[in-house]
Design an enzyme around this catalytic site. Structure first.
Site, short mmCIF file in Angstrom:
data_model
loop_
_atom_site.label_atom_id
_atom_site.label_comp_id
_atom_site.label_asym_id
_atom_site.label_seq_id
_atom_site.Cartn_x
_atom_site.Cartn_y
_atom_site.Cartn_z
CB CYS A 220 -0.93 0.02 1.21
SG CYS A 220 -0.07 0.20 2.78
CG ASP B 50 15.89 26.04 -33.80
OD1 ASP B 50 16.35 27.19 -33.91
OD2 ASP B 50 16.31 25.07 -34.45
CB CYS C 87 4.39 -0.47 1.84
SG CYS C 87 3.29 -1.57 2.75
CG ASP D 58 18.12 24.27 -30.59
OD1 ASP D 58 18.62 25.39 -30.79
OD2 ASP D 58 17.48 23.66 -31.46
CG ASP E 263 18.82 20.62 -33.38
OD1 ASP E 263 19.20 20.81 -32.21
OD2 ASP E 263 19.40 21.11 -34.36
#
Length: 860
Positions: free
Chosen positions: A13, A450, A16, A657, A653
């Site tokens: 659960c 871009d 835990c 960048d 890309d």
């Protein structure tokens, strides 16, 4: 700091997972600990100089659970943990998640059925008379021997207790260690109910009659909880369908060249440099390059492309794609964990195991949930004994509080949605690296794109042809002949245009060819000296450029295009102008419009000059453009927007960048192809489609909405029903909740959370509106040979054609469209399923549709 993944078993659960996370976070030298209940995994960063893996495993063990590094997961599966992973599901540690849940569902299903087999006769003896009267079918229940009746119930309860012993084996030790979990609540409830029943049975031996025995409550609690666990596990098994589909695509064996022949080997034994032999219908076992042969490769499962892609010598291929026809020989370049398919699976599994910030509150609540519930149950018992003095009523309410509370729903609210969402994204080529990125993406208000390669195709194309004094085709042939030897990117665009428009025309040879750096080219064709280049070249050679021609050149430049001027030297006059530009991708306009419609501002950033940038922005409906920006300065532009209070996503890309992608709240790498492990990006789009960026944004919104629904249900359920179980409504309306009803409600709560998350499987990455069909109506300036003042308008259409499968289909579509009146040029792109048509008259879409359907295809 080393990033590691551990497999954790024994968690049942949210309490835990919160306890494991808390235990490991206490260790010096660890950070970013994220424990996932659904996947049974733990992600963390470890300082190797301060801590080793055995200390982490010891900390988890001390908390009452088991852990080991993921690459040792098979060994962990063999431990004698009642909830450990079965050997059947451990053949592949990554595929195992779904198989674990299916194995668990199978196990719980059998326990539920056997428990039900003993529960039904128990219910007959305990509640048969009452149920019979309610249903109108009186049952003949032996009521004259209450002690025998009670003893029979106890005998029937014993096998139910044995079948469901896991709750006691796990729950009681956790309780005594001070780490109570959901199993503890169930074990206490069943134990208290059984103990009270045994006490009542002994009282009956001494002649004291008891009406409420609670044996049936203990049996019903265990059976209904197991039923809920069965439904939950079965639903969880469906959450990894997307990943398992990808895993199943990869071949188990491959055929390679060996000693002049063929040899079949397991894909795990494949090495870089091996030559793969891929026959029609077979999957490609590694990323690589075609060294011989040709065929059509179906890549839809990886890239989302619906149409097979032609592959020839020199073309790159991706692992787990299907060779549909032709024999291909491929040099293996990325194998095993480095292959695209494995990188995709690792990224999605890592994202599934990570946590979104929205889960933090639920984790905090789950961490203290069980002790609080036990305390509420004890207080409920004491208050009822003080206020009413009825021990039966006090036990009823106390047990109901224990069984109705559900920390599991809290623990599952976030991870199930993230797993289904990231898996669904992977199906469409959208790879989201973490839950945090998934959550952050939905809240962005600005997206910076871009230009080159992101908004545009990244390669120049011919956009305008302006013949002056000669025919349109003659100008193109002369230009192609001059540029054939130039090896300049703009020249390549002219050659491609000639191949597309005049595929059967031979290009004449050029004599005395000369490339003039920074200005253009010149050469003799059929004895005549021709020039091709910019205005500076024309001035050097003293070629006259009339005012009207100069205005056209200026106009094309203002549109962001590069005009290339062609002239015949002997006549000292230009013979035509061909404009070249990096054109937008077919889906860019639709993606940008979709972002704007969703109130996300689109900002285009480019290194191009202001005129080129603004022309492109105007074409695509972008209101804000930042021009003349060097790659290293893009990060600063992102920071400027952030300083203005904007939440920025950056699309690029993923290479030049990189700094900007890392600076943005969410970095999106587009068109990454086989390079899916870009460190600087949070989201990787395998396809070169800008609409997938909007798809990622939509998916993020859908997942976060789903998580909020799950959390609302989990909190609402517990906040409303726990007080009801405690009996607060009894003094007002006489309503009291039976423990059996509480168990039924609790067993369905987690199931509801999982089923709600599974709705994400129906998410569709589509944009409303005419994204697949565009009539740009751009004006190509084409001058009449006799009278330059006459201008004709060239209509340009991009049609999405469905059903094309090969080169013959392309020919059929080209022939059908070319036969239409007013059509000047047709270019069919099989890879993208598009036909680009240029006409001198406006043509209605119904006419295009009729012609395409008559050819046997469909206009989408």
């Amino acid at each position: 700091m080393k990033k590691e993944k551990y497999i954790v078993t024994g968690m049942t659960c949210g309490a835990c997972s919160a306890r494991v996370e808390k235990a490991v976070n206490k260790l010096e030298g660890v950070s970013n600990v994220q424990v996932n209940l659904l996947t049974g995994s733990m992600l963390l960063k470890r300082d190797e100089s301060l801590l080793n893996e055995s200390e982490i495993e010891a900390a988890v063990s001390k908390a009452g659970y088991s852990a080991c590094l993921a690459d040792k997961g098979e060994n962990l599966n063999q431990r004698k943990d009642a909830d450990s992973i079965s050997d059947e599901g451990s053949e592949n540690k990554e595929v195992g998640i779904g198989q674990i849940h299916r194995n668990e569902a199978k196990k719980k299903g059998w326990i539920f059925k056997l428990s039900l087999l003993f529960l039904l006769p128990m219910m007959y003896f305990s509640m048969g008379e009452m149920l019979g009267n309610m249903l109108g079918f009186p049952f003949d229940v032996p009521t004259g021997l209450p002690l025998a009746n009670t003893l029979t119930q106890f005998i029937l309860l014993i096998p139910i207790l044995f079948l469901n012993r896991d709750y006691f084996v796990k729950g009681m030790p956790a309780l005594f260690q001070g780490n109570p979990n959901m199993d503890s609540l169930i074990a206490i409830s069943a134990a208290v109910s059984t103990a009270y029943g045994v006490f009542a049975m002994y009282q009956m031996i001494y002649g004291n009659m008891y009406h409420d025995i609670y044996f049936e409550s203990a049996g019903m609690i265990l059976t209904l909880i197991t039923m809920g666990k069965y439904l939950e596990a079965r639903s969880k098994g469906k959450t990894t369908n997307a990943i398992e589909k990808l895993m199943n695509l990869a071949p188990k064996t491959v055929t390679i060249e060996s000693d002049g022949g063929e040899k079949q080997i397991p894909v795990e034994d494949l090495k870089v440099g091996d030559i793969l032999i891929v026959k029609p219908g077979q999957a490609i076992g590694a990323d690589g390059t075609v060294i011989s042969g040709e065929g059509w490769v179906e890549q839809s499962a990886i890239t989302g492309e619906s149409i097979p892609v032609p592959k020839n010598k020199g073309d790159e291929v991706i692992s787990a794609t299907i060779n549909q026809n032709g024999l291909l020989k491929i040099r293996a370049e990325k194998v095993g964990e480095n292959s695209t398919i494995n990188q995709i699976i690792n990224l999605v599994n890592e994202a599934s195991a990570s946590k979104a910030p929205i889960a933090q509150m639920a984790d905090k609540v789950a961490g203290i949930f069980v002790p609080v519930i036990i305390a509420i149950s004890v207080i409920t018992f004491i208050l009822w004994m003080i206020l009413d003095g009825d021990i039966s009523m006090a036990i009823n309410c106390a047990v109901s509080v224990l069984v109705i509370s559900c920390p599991c729903a809290l623990g599952l609210a976030t991870p199930v949605a993230i797993m289904v969402g990231t898996g669904k994204g992977a199906e469409g080529g959208i790879l989201i690296k973490s839950g945090e990125a998934l959550e952050t993406l939905h809240s962005i208000d600005t997206i910076m794109m871009d230009k080159t390669g992101t908004i545009t195709e990244g390669k120049p194309r011919v956009t305008d042809i302006v013949p002056i004094g000669i025919k349109n085709d003659d100008l193109l042939i002369i230009a192609a002949a001059l540029e054939k030897s130039s090896e300049h990117p703009l020249g390549e665009a002219i050659i491609q245009a000639q191949n597309s428009r005049l595929p059967n025309v031979d290009i004449p040879d050029v004599e005395n060819f000369e490339a003039i750096f920074g200005k253009g080219v010149k050469g003799r064709i059929d004895g005549k000296l021709y020039l091709g280049g910019n205005m500076a070249l024309m001035e050097d050679i003293a070629v006259e450029v009339e005012k009207s021609d100069a205005e056209i050149i200026h106009s094309l430049s203002e549109e962001g295009k590069t005009p290339m001027i062609f002239a015949e030297v002997e006549k000292e006059k230009i013979i035509g102008i061909i404009a070249v530009a990096d054109v937008p991708k077919p889906d860019s306009r639709a993606a940008i419009a979709a972002f704007e419609k969703s109130s996300v501002e689109v900002v285009m950033i480019t290194g191009d000059n202001r005129l080129t940038g603004e022309a492109m922005a105007k074409t695509l409906g972008i209101n804000r453009v930042i021009s003349e920006v060097m790659p290293q300065d893009k990060e600063a532009e992102v920071k400027k927007l952030q300083n203005m209070g904007k939440k920025v996503a950056m699309i690029g890309d993923g290479i030049n960048d990189g700094p900007a992608l890392a600076r943005a709240e969410v970095g999106i790498a587009i068109g990454a192809g086989t390079d899916v492990a870009i460190e600087s990006a949070d989201v990787v789009l395998i396809n070169n489609k800008l609409t997938d960026a909007f798809g990622a944004y939509k998916l993020s919104n859908a997942v976060i909405k789903n998580i909020k629904e799950n959390l609302f249900w989990a909190f609402f359920y517990n906040v409303i029903l726990i007080p009801v179980a405690a009996g607060v409504l009894y003094p007002i309306w006489g309503i009291v909740l039976n423990p059996m009803m509480g168990a039924a409600a609790m067993s369905l709560s987690s199931f509801c959370v999982v089923m709600n998350s599974l709705r994400l499987r129906f998410f569709k990455n589509s944009i409303n509106g005419p994204e697949t069909l565009t009539n740009t109506k751009d004006m190509n300036i084409i001058y009449n040979n006799e009278q330059k003042e006459e201008i004709k308008q060239m209509n340009k259409y991009t049609l999405k054609v469905k059903g094309m499968m090969c080169g013959n289909c392309v020919k059929h579509v080209e022939k059908a469209l070319s036969s239409m009146n007013g059509v000047n040029a047709v270019s069919v792109d099989l890879e993208h399923g598009e036909a680009r048509v240029e006409t001198s008259v406006e043509i209605k879409m119904d006419e295009f549709k009729k012609v395409i359907e008559e050819a046997g295809y469909e206009l989408v």
